[in-house]
Design a protein around this motif. Sequence first.
Motif, PDB file in Angstrom:
ATOM      1  N   VAL A  25      -3.961 108.718 106.590  1.00 35.19           N
ATOM      2  CA  VAL A  25      -3.769 108.705 108.320  1.00 35.19           C
ATOM      3  C   VAL A  25      -4.749 109.506 108.823  1.00 35.19           C
ATOM      4  O   VAL A  25      -5.810 110.044 108.321  1.00 35.19           O
ATOM      5  CB  VAL A  25      -2.572 109.972 108.148  1.00 35.19           C
ATOM      6  CG1 VAL A  25      -1.350 109.119 107.706  1.00 35.19           C
ATOM      7  CG2 VAL A  25      -2.920 110.832 107.919  1.00 35.19           C
ATOM      8  N   GLY A  26      -4.943 109.248 110.273  1.00 38.38           N
ATOM      9  CA  GLY A  26      -6.136 109.767 110.810  1.00 38.38           C
ATOM     10  C   GLY A  26      -5.750 109.932 112.474  1.00 38.38           C
ATOM     11  O   GLY A  26      -4.908 108.944 112.903  1.00 38.38           O
ATOM     12  N   GLY A  27      -6.387 110.676 113.185  1.00 40.88           N
ATOM     13  CA  GLY A  27      -6.210 110.697 114.563  1.00 40.88           C
ATOM     14  C   GLY A  27      -6.930 109.191 115.238  1.00 40.88           C
ATOM     15  O   GLY A  27      -7.748 108.643 114.735  1.00 40.88           O
ATOM     16  N   ILE A  86       3.853 109.975 103.226  1.00 36.69           N
ATOM     17  CA  ILE A  86       3.593 109.087 101.948  1.00 36.69           C
ATOM     18  C   ILE A  86       2.134 109.369 101.812  1.00 36.69           C
ATOM     19  O   ILE A  86       1.721 109.307 100.426  1.00 36.69           O
ATOM     20  CB  ILE A  86       3.680 107.765 102.618  1.00 36.69           C
ATOM     21  CG1 ILE A  86       5.078 107.443 102.933  1.00 36.69           C
ATOM     22  CG2 ILE A  86       3.158 106.616 101.831  1.00 36.69           C
ATOM     23  CD1 ILE A  86       5.356 106.078 103.917  1.00 36.69           C
ATOM     24  N   PHE A  87       1.123 109.505 102.721  1.00 36.35           N
ATOM     25  CA  PHE A  87      -0.116 109.443 102.378  1.00 36.35           C
ATOM     26  C   PHE A  87      -0.902 111.110 102.146  1.00 36.35           C
ATOM     27  O   PHE A  87      -2.094 111.183 101.774  1.00 36.35           O
ATOM     28  CB  PHE A  87      -0.735 108.893 103.382  1.00 36.35           C
ATOM     29  CG  PHE A  87      -0.642 107.273 103.585  1.00 36.35           C
ATOM     30  CD1 PHE A  87      -0.913 106.531 102.431  1.00 36.35           C
ATOM     31  CD2 PHE A  87      -0.051 106.941 104.508  1.00 36.35           C
ATOM     32  CE1 PHE A  87      -0.815 105.159 102.288  1.00 36.35           C
ATOM     33  CE2 PHE A  87       0.194 105.411 104.625  1.00 36.35           C
ATOM     34  CZ  PHE A  87      -0.134 104.664 103.366  1.00 36.35           C
ATOM     35  N   CYS A  88      -0.128 112.010 102.691  1.00 35.24           N
ATOM     36  CA  CYS A  88      -0.993 113.234 102.584  1.00 35.24           C
ATOM     37  C   CYS A  88      -0.408 114.047 101.484  1.00 35.24           C
ATOM     38  O   CYS A  88       0.452 113.800 100.950  1.00 35.24           O
ATOM     39  CB  CYS A  88      -0.280 114.092 103.970  1.00 35.24           C
ATOM     40  SG  CYS A  88      -0.891 113.268 105.374  1.00 35.24           S
TER      41      CYS A  88
ATOM     42  N   VAL C 197       0.126 118.903 107.923  1.00 36.77           N
ATOM     43  CA  VAL C 197      -0.555 118.613 106.381  1.00 36.77           C
ATOM     44  C   VAL C 197      -2.272 118.484 106.660  1.00 36.77           C
ATOM     45  O   VAL C 197      -2.587 118.084 105.516  1.00 36.77           O
ATOM     46  CB  VAL C 197      -0.097 117.122 105.801  1.00 36.77           C
ATOM     47  CG1 VAL C 197       1.720 117.014 105.759  1.00 36.77           C
ATOM     48  CG2 VAL C 197      -0.500 116.093 106.858  1.00 36.77           C
ATOM     49  N   GLY C 198      -2.623 118.957 107.785  1.00 34.41           N
ATOM     50  CA  GLY C 198      -4.230 119.036 107.776  1.00 34.41           C
ATOM     51  C   GLY C 198      -4.601 120.321 107.108  1.00 34.41           C
ATOM     52  O   GLY C 198      -3.933 121.202 106.469  1.00 34.41           O
ATOM     53  N   ARG C 218      -2.137 119.125 112.332  1.00 34.66           N
ATOM     54  CA  ARG C 218      -1.091 118.313 111.817  1.00 34.66           C
ATOM     55  C   ARG C 218      -1.260 117.354 110.862  1.00 34.66           C
ATOM     56  O   ARG C 218      -0.780 117.342 109.997  1.00 34.66           O
ATOM     57  CB  ARG C 218      -0.666 117.765 113.367  1.00 34.66           C
ATOM     58  CG  ARG C 218       0.686 116.985 112.994  1.00 34.66           C
ATOM     59  CD  ARG C 218       0.966 116.117 114.270  1.00 34.66           C
ATOM     60  NE  ARG C 218       1.790 114.957 113.915  1.00 34.66           N
ATOM     61  CZ  ARG C 218       2.560 114.426 114.954  1.00 34.66           C
ATOM     62  NH1 ARG C 218       2.314 114.575 116.063  1.00 34.66           N
ATOM     63  NH2 ARG C 218       3.258 113.405 114.357  1.00 34.66           N
ATOM     64  N   PHE C 219      -2.730 116.778 111.054  1.00 35.60           N
ATOM     65  CA  PHE C 219      -3.229 115.965 109.857  1.00 35.60           C
ATOM     66  C   PHE C 219      -4.641 116.238 110.333  1.00 35.60           C
ATOM     67  O   PHE C 219      -5.129 116.592 111.344  1.00 35.60           O
ATOM     68  CB  PHE C 219      -2.667 114.432 110.074  1.00 35.60           C
ATOM     69  CG  PHE C 219      -2.886 114.077 111.331  1.00 35.60           C
ATOM     70  CD1 PHE C 219      -4.133 113.585 111.797  1.00 35.60           C
ATOM     71  CD2 PHE C 219      -1.850 114.106 112.314  1.00 35.60           C
ATOM     72  CE1 PHE C 219      -4.355 112.666 113.014  1.00 35.60           C
ATOM     73  CE2 PHE C 219      -1.979 113.487 113.559  1.00 35.60           C
ATOM     74  CZ  PHE C 219      -3.134 112.997 113.859  1.00 35.60           C
TER      75      PHE C 219
END
Lengths: 341, 341, 341
Positions: A25-27, A86-88, C197-198, C218-219
Amino acid sequence: MRIQELAEKVSGEVIGNSDGEIHAVGGLHEAVAGQISFLSNPKYRKLLHSTSASAVLVSRDWDEPTDVTLIKVENPDAAFAEVCKIFCPPPIRYQPGIDPTSVISDHATLGKNLHIGPHVVIEKGAVIGDDCVLLSGVLISENARLGAGSLLHAGAVLRENVIVGDRVILHNHVVIGSDGFGYTVEKDGSRTKVPQVGIVRLGDDVEIGAHTCVDRARFGETLIGNRVKIDNLVQIAHNVVIEDDVVLVSQVGISGSTVVKQKAILAGQVGVAGHLTIGANSVVGAQGGVTKDVPPATYVWGTPATDFKKYSKTLSNINRLGKLQDRVAALEAKLADGDKD
Amino acid sequence: MRIQELAEKVSGEVIGNSDGEIHAVGGLHEAVAGQISFLSNPKYRKLLHSTSASAVLVSRDWDEPTDVTLIKVENPDAAFAEVCKIFCPPPIRYQPGIDPTSVISDHATLGKNLHIGPHVVIEKGAVIGDDCVLLSGVLISENARLGAGSLLHAGAVLRENVIVGDRVILHNHVVIGSDGFGYTVEKDGSRTKVPQVGIVRLGDDVEIGAHTCVDRARFGETLIGNRVKIDNLVQIAHNVVIEDDVVLVSQVGISGSTVVKQKAILAGQVGVAGHLTIGANSVVGAQGGVTKDVPPATYVWGTPATDFKKYSKTLSNINRLGKLQDRVAALEAKLADGDKD
Amino acid sequence: MRIQELAEKVSGEVIGNSDGEIHAVGGLHEAVAGQISFLSNPKYRKLLHSTSASAVLVSRDWDEPTDVTLIKVENPDAAFAEVCKIFCPPPIRYQPGIDPTSVISDHATLGKNLHIGPHVVIEKGAVIGDDCVLLSGVLISENARLGAGSLLHAGAVLRENVIVGDRVILHNHVVIGSDGFGYTVEKDGSRTKVPQVGIVRLGDDVEIGAHTCVDRARFGETLIGNRVKIDNLVQIAHNVVIEDDVVLVSQVGISGSTVVKQKAILAGQVGVAGHLTIGANSVVGAQGGVTKDVPPATYVWGTPATDFKKYSKTLSNINRLGKLQDRVAALEAKLADGDKD
């Protein structure tokens, strides 16, 4: 995971290439190929045209054409939270067990499946529900009660006799039950401490941020309702009542005996005087200073806090003051000319 | 306890049924039969007609007829505090003793009758007066000195070399003597730390709320006088001087080298710039921002903080700005009409 | 030490008696004979004529005649810091060693020459660089990384997975990596926690004051750049980016995803809304409330924060409102007279 598969997991509809592979995931701003992002705040819609993400979660009513693959969902925020799971890295699982450096009174009552970390202290008469996690240095003082499934981060403190509900999360160094700030003033101007003999009662599913303090009641109870969410560095004075589903953002301060009704939201750095009522579903804008009761479902801002529309009008009037002065000067000149005629 | 007996304990006069039995305390709003309440804030006078309390403490000059039994006293607040001592659970008594998990330097000096809780740390050169209570996780750093009869709640920290008076109460996680915030700016815009080599000196009978920080002086002393009462989450910068009997309410911030003179009161969330003097007996209203010296016995409010009456007048002028604009528009219309004539 | 010798150590020039003996430092106001002081803030220039100090450090452009011996230097602040090193107690030296009451995972990686105080906890996967000092009760959570030469004061917490650079100083009870404040709102108005999760990533040479919280992203990452200096009781929300050499004064609060660019300065109690950018080299005045982007190299003040000159003009207009009302009333009277004619 393929984009199509991911879309199914969040009940979404793919617009674009459903075969792409996602692995993180990413911003929107910093995402690279292989990552999925999301658009929730409309302020960022332009980023959708420049992002390098391989897919973006958007709301179902999105209708601008873009090059990036979209997954339309009911609530992009919530869907992204699912995707993060799922990804973190999974959140840390604290295994049941009691660290030998903890100090636990024989006269405390402990539930099942507890994780009790190093240097935790549990005093006599304390009661801990099942499945709680108490991380290092947590203190549960005499006769305090903690509900089942709660998580207390390192350094959190329950002072004597306070009562905390189920599934509560307290972040680092939270203090529940410090003395209220109360004194009687003597004739020489010195102050004598008024004993703060009440407690704090927290409901279920409350989360409280790091360094927040909730003072115990002078007598009776300081009350925090169910599902209340409180950010970091907030101050709640003695005998305050925070009803269910209220949100208090960082650095808010609430003075003694004030009542904040259900679902009200106080933005960052708001201050509220004592003995007031803030109505249900009301919102106080950031840094607002509340000096009188706020009716239900009202948005107020400023110090003293005022109806938002009225306050905005006042701000705009203030910003036109220079022009108003010019207009008055023009009138004065005109009338002076008139005198000369 | 019978109402008459209770009245005698607080030197009060019963108006109504002196035979009733009291067994608990409660607020006017929530009290039930068998409980005693009190009326101090006139805002709540109406509650006296609806309360279910069996007796209410009021001031001697009360003259409204009511159905509830009254006990007239000199100071209802103080009398209620007395009554609380009778009916509420006594404060916890900490027995003398040293928990085996504490870590105490052989080169520290300990007074008599100390209660030293789990995981307390006392470093070399520290001096602890008689009859002190240090709860779990308290840290007394090198060469710090703590006066007799003091109570430090869990997590409170005295940093190196600070000096604390007698009968001081520090609530959870208070920090006395953190470094002041001082840097020199280099030519490239980076900052070099200025060593903060001074101390903090606290007087006697000081009480400080949870999470409050008092920074050590750059050199010399940050000074907190006798009987100063400080609420939660307050920031006191290096080299500040807080004189005797000052009151600082929650979330106040005071910048470096400012002096707050005797008996001044700073309400919640007030900020004070550095190098200022706030006069004796002055009051700064909540959220006020003090940008210049405040004379003695002055009530200021607002940002920048201004004499309260002047500020109230300004607020009222601002709220009439819409009308002023209308009046100017009317004048303009009138003069335009005049031009047409 | 003779004044002449001292002057040489700070590359200064003596004006007056270079033979005097100095044995301590003191503020201009409280210094006595035998002490050296300094003048940096021009506000205190009058004190130069009344001080009892035996010598005073001043800047090279000082040209008022005085009775006291002066030492002219490039930067009196920096020179005084040098002088403090000579006369003040040296900062405490923490010897390498691991206190037996600490709890250190076998799966943590420890550097060389560590000082690990009592009741420190280091969890599995954590990595500690060489020459670090961890004082009592510090917690390094799972997989957190701490750079070399860092100093963590008692009670400081690194939460799981955060990354901290070299030569960082964290004061007491600092929390790095508490959960961001994020929820999705359900249809019934209740809130569901959004997993945070970040991580947090701190640069090198950062210093953070007591009780400050930096929330984890948050991520992705909440980012604090190199040489950032943060005062006490500051709140930094999730996904905020603080670039290099920024200064945040006490009690500042920064909402989620805001970016503060290089060398910006936020004064005490400033609040910043979310998703904004504060430009490089900008300054926000104390208690300012930032509601929109601030351009680079701009000084803003007030709530909502506005260009300082414009805001000052507005404040002055507001203070002349009474006069403006009088002028309008005079015009009205004049026109009413005209009507009568």
